[in-house]
Design a protein around this motif. Structure first.
Motif, PDB file in Angstrom:
ATOM      1  N   GLU A  17      21.385  33.290  44.939  1.00 27.52           N
ATOM      2  CA  GLU A  17      21.332  32.994  43.497  1.00 27.52           C
ATOM      3  C   GLU A  17      20.383  31.825  43.230  1.00 27.52           C
ATOM      4  O   GLU A  17      19.639  31.829  42.238  1.00 27.52           O
ATOM      5  CB  GLU A  17      22.730  32.688  42.944  1.00 27.52           C
ATOM      6  CG  GLU A  17      23.761  33.813  43.092  1.00 27.52           C
ATOM      7  CD  GLU A  17      23.467  35.065  42.256  1.00 27.52           C
ATOM      8  OE1 GLU A  17      22.616  35.013  41.361  1.00 27.52           O
ATOM      9  OE2 GLU A  17      24.091  36.105  42.539  1.00 27.52           O
ATOM     10  N   GLU A  50      20.554  32.391  36.512  1.00 24.25           N
ATOM     11  CA  GLU A  50      20.756  32.491  37.966  1.00 24.25           C
ATOM     12  C   GLU A  50      21.357  31.193  38.512  1.00 24.25           C
ATOM     13  O   GLU A  50      22.190  31.215  39.410  1.00 24.25           O
ATOM     14  CB  GLU A  50      19.450  32.822  38.688  1.00 24.25           C
ATOM     15  CG  GLU A  50      18.813  34.153  38.297  1.00 24.25           C
ATOM     16  CD  GLU A  50      19.688  35.374  38.555  1.00 24.25           C
ATOM     17  OE1 GLU A  50      20.714  35.258  39.239  1.00 24.25           O
ATOM     18  OE2 GLU A  50      19.335  36.455  38.038  1.00 24.25           O
ATOM     19  N   HIS A  53      24.921  31.434  37.823  1.00 24.80           N
ATOM     20  CA  HIS A  53      25.584  32.317  38.804  1.00 24.80           C
ATOM     21  C   HIS A  53      25.866  31.547  40.097  1.00 24.80           C
ATOM     22  O   HIS A  53      26.909  31.705  40.718  1.00 24.80           O
ATOM     23  CB  HIS A  53      24.694  33.522  39.176  1.00 24.80           C
ATOM     24  CG  HIS A  53      24.384  34.425  38.024  1.00 24.80           C
ATOM     25  ND1 HIS A  53      23.444  35.437  38.123  1.00 24.80           N
ATOM     26  CD2 HIS A  53      24.870  34.479  36.760  1.00 24.80           C
ATOM     27  CE1 HIS A  53      23.381  36.067  36.963  1.00 24.80           C
ATOM     28  NE2 HIS A  53      24.224  35.512  36.119  1.00 24.80           N
TER      29      HIS A  53
END
Ligand SMILES: [Fe+2]
Ligand SMILES: [Fe+2]
Length: 172
Positions: A17, A50, A53
């Protein structure tokens, strides 16, 4: 408490990620210097997502008695032959991430770690959306081809692009 196996697998997803965030940041920079502000804005937003995440995984690992690892990342591509090539790379990368999430889900079941299995369902749904979004963008780019006017409109509209998938309607 996380098993060592699960902790290791979650830590490698943390790295993926983080690398995704860097990949999209590099794409944002390339689009920005090429004067496509809409595409750049879209990529900055993807990069931030991202990172979110990654953080969600970091918090989960630490909360469950593991230790989230912050590791060195591989360098992303910083230049692209075309916007089409850049978005193709994004699509391929999202497929790679989906495969990695699927593998994690598989490991969580093997280890009978149902909390982690439940936690990962958010990522499964997220990947359905990200893949659908990437495919929608690629379809549009294929329609535009080499048309400069089309690219101008695409750049203007990309920030408002929304894709609804079966996952979108899943309550959080
Ligand atoms: Fe992600
Ligand atoms: Fe993603």
């Amino acid at each position: 408490m996380l098993s060592k196996n699960i902790e290791k697998a979650l830590n490698s997803q943390i790295k993926i990620e983080a690398e995704s965030s860097q990949i999209y940041l590099a794409m944002a920079c390339w689009a920005e210097v090429k004067g496509l502000e809409g595409v750049a804005g879209f990529m900055y937003k993807q990069s931030q997502e991202e990172r979110d995440h990654m953080l969600k995984l970091v918090k989960y690992v630490n909360e469950r008695g593991g230790h989230a690892q912050v590791s060195a990342l591989s360098a992303p591509n910083v230049t692209f032959k075309s916007f089409k090539e850049m978005f193709e790379e994004l699509y391929k990368h999202e497929i790679f991430v989906s495969e990695s999430i699927n593998e994690l889900v598989h490991i969580s079941l093997q280890e009978k770690d149902y909390s982690t299995h439940n936690f990962l369902q958010w990522y499964v749904a997220e990947q359905i959306e990200e893949e659908a979004m990437a495919r929608t963008i690629l379809d549009k780019i294929n329609l535009i081809g080499d048309d400069k006017g089309g690219l101008y409109l695409f750049d203007r509209d990309i920030l408002n692009l929304t894709v609804s998938t079966a996952a979108t309607t899943t309550p959080e």
